[in-house]
Write an enzyme that holds these catalytic residues in place. Structure first.
Site, PDB file in Angstrom:
ATOM      1  CB  CYS A 101      51.450  25.818  41.175  1.00 20.41           C
ATOM      2  SG  CYS A 101      52.159  24.434  40.259  1.00 20.41           S
ATOM      3  CB  CYS A 124      40.323  35.874  39.924  1.00 18.87           C
ATOM      4  SG  CYS A 124      40.585  37.546  39.395  1.00 18.87           S
TER       5      CYS A 124
END
Length: 135
Positions: A101, A124
């Site tokens: 993130c 993924c």
């Protein structure tokens, strides 16, 4: 941040406190863990919406970028612009590209060069690292 403090969540209505992470989310997001393949209910999520970081609430992926990769983890062909960062991961005897993130640096998963058009990439992601908000 102290353990007792709640991380902030940012949504279209603003930022505010979030519930604490579960021990498994903590392991994935903060210790670079991986959930078992096929274990995430988000694999079957088909509604329109936005996938946010479970650690900080930052928006990461639109549902329009999600696809069934057959990998056992929620997969996307592209993140929202500026939502994620990548680093080289050489753990476990492999060379991979780890995805974090951009806001809280929490571990989300890995990106591979075997996805569908238009990007050819497969993000993924660990489902426990994501928080789905339907629209």
């Amino acid at each position: 941040m102290a353990v007792s403090e709640k991380p902030e969540s940012c949504t279209s209505s603003g930022c505010g406190p979030r519930e604490p992470l579960t021990p498994e989310q903590e392991r994935i997001l903060r210790q670079h863990g991986t959930e078992r393949p096929g274990s995430s209910p988000l694999n079957d999520e088909k509604r329109a919406g936005i996938y946010h970081c479970a650690g900080c609430g930052a928006p990461l992926f639109e549902s329009d970028a999600k696809y069934e990769s057959g990998s056992g983890w929620p997969s996307f062909f592209a993140p929202l612009e500026g939502a994620v960062e990548t680093t080289r991961d050489t753990r476990h005897g492999m060379i991979r590209t780890e995805v974090h993130c951009a806001k809280c640096k929490g571990h989300l998963g890995h990106v591979f060069p075997d996805g569908p058009p238009p990007t050819g990439e497969r993000y993924c992601m660990n489902g426990l690292a994501l928080d789905f908000h339907p629209v």
